[in-house]
Write a protein that holds these residues in place. Structure first.
Motif, PDB file in Angstrom:
ATOM      1  N   MET A   1       0.846  -1.188   0.000  1.00 21.39           N
ATOM      2  CA  MET A   1       0.000   0.000   0.000  1.00 21.39           C
ATOM      3  C   MET A   1       0.885   1.242   0.000  1.00 21.39           C
ATOM      4  O   MET A   1       1.844   1.324   0.764  1.00 21.39           O
ATOM      5  CB  MET A   1      -0.927   0.004   1.221  1.00 21.39           C
ATOM      6  CG  MET A   1      -1.883   1.204   1.264  1.00 21.39           C
ATOM      7  SD  MET A   1      -2.964   1.165   2.721  1.00 21.39           S
ATOM      8  CE  MET A   1      -3.900  -0.323   2.369  1.00 21.39           C
ATOM      9  N   ALA A   2       0.571   2.190  -0.865  1.00 23.17           N
ATOM     10  CA  ALA A   2       1.374   3.405  -0.975  1.00 23.17           C
ATOM     11  C   ALA A   2       1.225   4.259   0.278  1.00 23.17           C
ATOM     12  O   ALA A   2       0.156   4.330   0.891  1.00 23.17           O
ATOM     13  CB  ALA A   2       0.941   4.194  -2.211  1.00 23.17           C
ATOM     14  N   LEU A   3       2.308   4.891   0.661  1.00 26.65           N
ATOM     15  CA  LEU A   3       2.307   5.769   1.817  1.00 26.65           C
ATOM     16  C   LEU A   3       1.442   6.991   1.530  1.00 26.65           C
ATOM     17  O   LEU A   3       1.560   7.626   0.485  1.00 26.65           O
ATOM     18  CB  LEU A   3       3.737   6.216   2.116  1.00 26.65           C
ATOM     19  CG  LEU A   3       3.941   7.155   3.301  1.00 26.65           C
ATOM     20  CD1 LEU A   3       3.635   6.439   4.607  1.00 26.65           C
ATOM     21  CD2 LEU A   3       5.375   7.681   3.300  1.00 26.65           C
ATOM     22  N   LYS A   4       0.561   7.345   2.448  1.00 25.51           N
ATOM     23  CA  LYS A   4      -0.285   8.527   2.291  1.00 25.51           C
ATOM     24  C   LYS A   4       0.489   9.749   2.774  1.00 25.51           C
ATOM     25  O   LYS A   4       0.978   9.782   3.906  1.00 25.51           O
ATOM     26  CB  LYS A   4      -1.593   8.369   3.064  1.00 25.51           C
ATOM     27  CG  LYS A   4      -2.525   7.319   2.467  1.00 25.51           C
ATOM     28  CD  LYS A   4      -3.863   7.325   3.156  1.00 25.51           C
ATOM     29  CE  LYS A   4      -4.806   6.321   2.519  1.00 25.51           C
ATOM     30  NZ  LYS A   4      -5.139   6.677   1.136  1.00 25.51           N
ATOM     31  N   VAL A   5       0.592  10.757   1.895  1.00 22.51           N
ATOM     32  CA  VAL A   5       1.446  11.915   2.134  1.00 22.51           C
ATOM     33  C   VAL A   5       0.628  13.198   2.064  1.00 22.51           C
ATOM     34  O   VAL A   5      -0.235  13.346   1.195  1.00 22.51           O
ATOM     35  CB  VAL A   5       2.581  11.969   1.091  1.00 22.51           C
ATOM     36  CG1 VAL A   5       3.451  13.212   1.289  1.00 22.51           C
ATOM     37  CG2 VAL A   5       3.436  10.702   1.150  1.00 22.51           C
ATOM     38  N   LEU A   6       0.913  14.119   2.971  1.00 22.86           N
ATOM     39  CA  LEU A   6       0.383  15.470   2.884  1.00 22.86           C
ATOM     40  C   LEU A   6       1.475  16.370   2.316  1.00 22.86           C
ATOM     41  O   LEU A   6       2.590  16.403   2.841  1.00 22.86           O
ATOM     42  CB  LEU A   6      -0.025  15.987   4.264  1.00 22.86           C
ATOM     43  CG  LEU A   6      -0.386  17.487   4.342  1.00 22.86           C
ATOM     44  CD1 LEU A   6      -1.651  17.790   3.543  1.00 22.86           C
ATOM     45  CD2 LEU A   6      -0.533  17.936   5.791  1.00 22.86           C
ATOM     46  N   VAL A   7       1.167  17.099   1.234  1.00 28.48           N
ATOM     47  CA  VAL A   7       2.114  18.039   0.640  1.00 28.48           C
ATOM     48  C   VAL A   7       1.711  19.449   1.057  1.00 28.48           C
ATOM     49  O   VAL A   7       0.559  19.858   0.879  1.00 28.48           O
ATOM     50  CB  VAL A   7       2.141  17.922  -0.891  1.00 28.48           C
ATOM     51  CG1 VAL A   7       3.152  18.915  -1.481  1.00 28.48           C
ATOM     52  CG2 VAL A   7       2.497  16.499  -1.322  1.00 28.48           C
ATOM     53  N   VAL A   8       2.676  20.184   1.605  1.00 31.03           N
ATOM     54  CA  VAL A   8       2.468  21.562   2.045  1.00 31.03           C
ATOM     55  C   VAL A   8       3.400  22.445   1.222  1.00 31.03           C
ATOM     56  O   VAL A   8       4.624  22.361   1.359  1.00 31.03           O
ATOM     57  CB  VAL A   8       2.763  21.725   3.550  1.00 31.03           C
ATOM     58  CG1 VAL A   8       2.521  23.167   3.987  1.00 31.03           C
ATOM     59  CG2 VAL A   8       1.917  20.755   4.371  1.00 31.03           C
ATOM     60  N   ASP A   9       2.836  23.275   0.373  1.00 27.37           N
ATOM     61  CA  ASP A   9       3.603  24.154  -0.507  1.00 27.37           C
ATOM     62  C   ASP A   9       3.485  25.583   0.026  1.00 27.37           C
ATOM     63  O   ASP A   9       2.454  26.243  -0.138  1.00 27.37           O
ATOM     64  CB  ASP A   9       3.066  24.057  -1.941  1.00 27.37           C
ATOM     65  CG  ASP A   9       3.850  24.906  -2.927  1.00 27.37           C
ATOM     66  OD1 ASP A   9       4.975  25.308  -2.603  1.00 27.37           O
ATOM     67  OD2 ASP A   9       3.315  25.175  -4.023  1.00 27.37           O
TER      68      ASP A   9
END
Length: 238
Positions: A1-9
């Motif tokens: 299962m792919a790692l769930k990531v939060l992207v903060v730009d």
């Protein structure tokens, strides 16, 4: 299962957010009063319903070996000392915001990314290795820097027509100086250009999210879209 990531730009005007599995980004106001603690608290409130196990942070300033090493020009203070892992309660990978967009824009070969936004971001990707650049504060003409001419303040000072001429003057010189196959022009002000200089293609803010997700793929090194059997982009350690 792919790692769930939060992207903060993190930008000078807005902080843009997107997590794995989400379709619509969210946006928070930025600016000179934004400290890292306020930013993290606002992000956690805005993403309370999202699930993620890691965070990618694109920062508009100097980052070395995953750490912020200088306070930003257009934000509040305290960024070099803040513990982002503790603040988010999750592992965090930090890169310069131009690097994150460059990783998300990369298709192979030698690519220069230039971000035309509040400031002037830049990054170089050569055969899969991403390197942040500090072009913005180099002197260009009459005691003024590249950012003084191509950043938002420059556009406000000179007017849009002259600003466009300077983009066409400066970008081809950088294209030649760095000997790249192409230049990607990103940032919020790229939409102000009616035509792009030769050898350029437009970027997209969505590429920052793509770059943030790639930071956590596979071995943890950024990956690019396959093109000409390009290597997976990696952030060069300064």
């Amino acid at each position: 299962m792919a790692l769930k990531v939060l992207v903060v730009d993190v930008g000078g005007n807005n902080v843009k957010l997107l997590a794995s599995g989400q379709q619509v980004p969210r946006k928070l106001p930025s600016g000179p009063t934004l400290t890292p603690g306020r930013m993290v608290a606002a992000v956690r409130r805005a993403t309370a319903g999202w699930r993620y196990r890691a965070v990618s942070l694109g920062f508009p300033g100097q980052v070395k070996e995953g750490r912020i090493t200088a306070e930003p020009m257009n934000l509040g203070r305290g960024w070099t000392r803040y513990d982002f892992r503790k603040g988010f309660g999750r592992p965090v990978r930090i890169v310069n915001d131009a690097v994150m967009q460059a990783i998300g824009s990369y298709r192979g070969g030698r690519m220069l990314f230039i971000g035309l936004g509040t400031g002037l971001g830049a990054a170089l990707v050569v055969e899969g290795i991403a390197q942040p650049l500090e072009i913005a504060h180099l002197s260009y003409r009459s005691g003024k820097t590249y950012e003084d001419f191509l950043g938002k303040r420059g556009q406000d000072r000179m007017g849009r027509k002259r600003w466009r001429r300077l983009v066409w003057e400066i970008v081809p010189r950088l294209h030649e100086a760095f000997q790249v196959d192409e230049v990607v022009l990103g940032g919020g002000n790229v939409k102000q250009l009616k035509l792009l200089p030769p050898g350029c293609r437009p970027g997209s803010n969505a590429n920052a999210f793509a770059g943030g997700f790639r930071l956590w793929r596979g071995s943890g090194h950024p990956r690019g879209r396959p093109a000409r059997r390009a290597r997976r982009p990696r952030v060069r350690r300064s």
